[in-house]
Design an enzyme around this catalytic site. Sequence first.
Site, short mmCIF file in Angstrom:
data_model
loop_
_atom_site.label_atom_id
_atom_site.label_comp_id
_atom_site.label_asym_id
_atom_site.label_seq_id
_atom_site.Cartn_x
_atom_site.Cartn_y
_atom_site.Cartn_z
N HIS A 1 -10.28 1.14 -10.84
CA HIS A 1 -9.91 2.14 -9.83
C HIS A 1 -8.46 2.60 -10.00
CE1 HIS A 1 -8.80 3.91 -5.98
NE2 HIS A 1 -7.90 2.95 -5.85
N PHE A 2 -7.53 1.63 -10.06
CA PHE A 2 -6.14 2.09 -10.02
C PHE A 2 -5.64 2.60 -11.37
CE2 PHE A 2 -5.18 -2.65 -10.02
CZ PHE A 2 -4.56 -2.70 -11.25
N HIS A 3 -6.41 2.39 -12.44
CA HIS A 3 -6.04 3.09 -13.67
C HIS A 3 -6.43 4.57 -13.60
CE1 HIS A 3 -5.08 -0.86 -15.36
NE2 HIS A 3 -4.37 -0.20 -16.23
N TYR B 1 1.48 5.23 -2.55
CA TYR B 1 1.79 6.64 -2.23
C TYR B 1 3.16 7.03 -2.74
CZ TYR B 1 -2.59 6.73 -0.03
OH TYR B 1 -3.93 6.68 0.13
N ARG C 1 -10.86 -9.64 -12.42
CA ARG C 1 -9.65 -9.03 -12.96
C ARG C 1 -8.65 -10.14 -13.26
NH1 ARG C 1 -6.39 -6.66 -7.73
NH2 ARG C 1 -4.91 -6.08 -9.36
N ARG C 2 -7.53 -9.80 -13.86
CA ARG C 2 -6.40 -10.71 -14.05
C ARG C 2 -6.81 -12.04 -14.66
NH1 ARG C 2 -2.72 -10.22 -8.59
NH2 ARG C 2 -1.56 -8.43 -9.32
N HIS D 1 0.81 -1.21 0.00
CA HIS D 1 0.00 0.00 0.00
C HIS D 1 0.84 1.26 0.00
CE1 HIS D 1 -3.67 2.08 -0.41
NE2 HIS D 1 -3.21 2.95 0.44
#
Lengths: 169, 595
Positions: free
Chosen positions: B387-389, B240, B450-451, B236
């Site tokens: 989300h993370f794209h 950041y 996903r994946r 995580h």
Amino acid sequence: MHIHDYEKIWLVLAMLLIVAIITTITYGATAAGIGMISDQEETIDSNALDEDERFAEPRVEQVGENEYEAYVIAQQFVFSPDPIEVPANSRVTFYITSPDVLHGFHVEGTNANTMVIPGEVSKLTVEPNEPGEYGIVCNEYCGSGHHTMEGLLIVHPEDEFELEGDSDE
Amino acid sequence: MSEQLESGAPTFLDRFPQEAKVVRAALGSSFVALFLGALFGIVQTLHRTDVFRFMDAEYYYTVLTAHGVLMVVSFTIFFLVGIYTWGVVRSLDRPLENIRFTWAWYGMMVAGTLLAVVPILGGFVDTSELSADVLFTFYAPKQAHPLFYGGLSVFLIGTWMAGADWFRSYFAWKQENPDERIPLQTFMALITMLMWYIASIGITIAVVGFLLPWSLGLFNDINALLTRTLFWFWGHPVVYFWLMPAYMLWYTVLPTISGGRLFSDPLGRVVFILFLMLSTPVGIHHQYLDPGISEGFKAIAMTNTMFLLLPSLLTAFTVVASMEHGARQRGGTGLFGWLRALPWRDPAFTGMTLAGLMFAAGGFSGMVNAGLNINYLVHNTLWVPGHFHLTVGTAVALTFMAGTYWLWPQLTNRELYSRPIALAQVILWFVGMALMSNAMHVAGLFGMPRRTAEPQYEGFDFTATFGSIAEFDLQLAIGGTLLTISTLLFVVNIALTSAGPKVSGLGKPLSEPLSGPEDSPEILDNLKLWIVIALVLVVLAYTLPLASIIERGGVFGPGVDPVPMVVEPLVAYAEAAAGESAVGRLATAIGGVLP
């Protein structure tokens, strides 16, 4: 430290938003009774599942009036038993483990979703109400055949359900 | 305003030629990774949506591993070390202490990347043992070739050395300027690295303590839950680590190119300190669905995660306020009319602003992910990459590209080849990502995993509550195609810029904050205090869960054998390997897990 008034207001609103979200989730977890995958189950020797009374023979078992337990093995690249058959309006507790790598177990269209980790047993309880067929998908990458790993959960109408072997009793 | 800023000031290259070379090398490496990562990205996009399939499904996972590692390890982190080297040197206004040390860490990072990429690409060769189809998260007992773990370790050590380099600069500067506040950019770089050192504890134990010796055959058993938890201890904060250089650009460059000044330097410091303290003790929120971790530990991680929203919400305010100030300096008026006065023709400005806008959307889908029980609906579905794209794939990537349009001329003394192409590029990224990410979020809600190479199943179909699955697949593929074109435009534009004629006077000084560091208490600069608090929080958040996992399963796990990730089906591989003594160990290991 100089903080502009607008910034102070924003700060307070941001904190309120955060507290509100935490409250909502806590409400769901406690009052609404959404159970979570936890650590109640003991660890298990993933090389010796064939000696385990629950997993030697993956199956669905009736444990009380309207209460069932399903012992499920997720392995490259199948779920067993497949299909998993249960009656509607019952309470079904799944115990799921893996003899090889990490897998996922997601009953499609529901929030019955868990990681399956070798050495650990995932326990989750669902109350299937709607009879029908639900796909089960492995949603954690588990190797070259991952995309073929699927299963089926069949929820039978209550009066049409009969557990294998029940007729002998 | 911008003409005024460009009036012949010396560039970073003029002032620090040796450092500019390192920064160029680091950014250049990151762009190579971005380009390759994008090629792998489009292959998998077209494959999983069944628009165009030219390879066997099993290679999808090789492609996905390469895409993940190149994008979120190489692209992002090479950019980070480049931009932070620039920021530290620029804001301390002094050259690095020893440029050979600087090249040494850059060399380590390049070597580490190459070492890790070789076994990943080995996945394309059927007969090769050299394989690492383990994806970016490399969860044991899936096992990669030792080179993969070794390469990651070398890369990681390179990043630690980079941090040491910046600290060395800072200490030298401090000796000469004992009473001055740490300049904001240096402060941000140092805080980021402190967070990185703490986060690295988890991945170091996982890789050096377990995965590397295990892949070398030194021991056979592994505790899958333990190494997974140690991964997320690092996994995580690493998000950041990607984000904080983008924040640095939003805080220190975006106000200037908006034509104004940063609203508040002190709050920038507060935000980074919050990241340092809160980004590590939250990793368990990636494990809400893991058996073997109690609900209580998950709830603690959830609470910490929600408070981690605070620094981002504060940033939203400060950045928008700074932009508004810039717009009003440029003659903007009215409640919202000032928006028109912003420099929308500037690709650096528009790119960063669009990136920030998408970050807001990504923040909201992130709240759903972080919601302990809501997460059950979306965990491991396509919602998550959706989300993370938005976050790393746009807030970070698009900000980096936009920042490059602003910085690259100052590193090369060459004018940007084409501003209109650059402007089109950032807009194309925004549009492409809006389509792709929307389709991913929606398909994820429909339960699509996903994946997964070919998420089309035999026994059932996904139920689309609106639209159709085919529609969203198409949307995803179109979005992915636009993103690929956008990446190509970026890379070509930068390459052509580097080939252009040299000019002088491209320097663009940064404006001073409206509220400077002198307005903030000195305690903010007390790095020792913040690192102690951060460590205490990590100890509080992780001691009990880790102790519980080890107590339950043992250090080496409850009898879990390695499963090497090779492209051939395992059975075939085990048969082939059985005769060869060199890989006999492997066969025995596999034998243990085959029915």
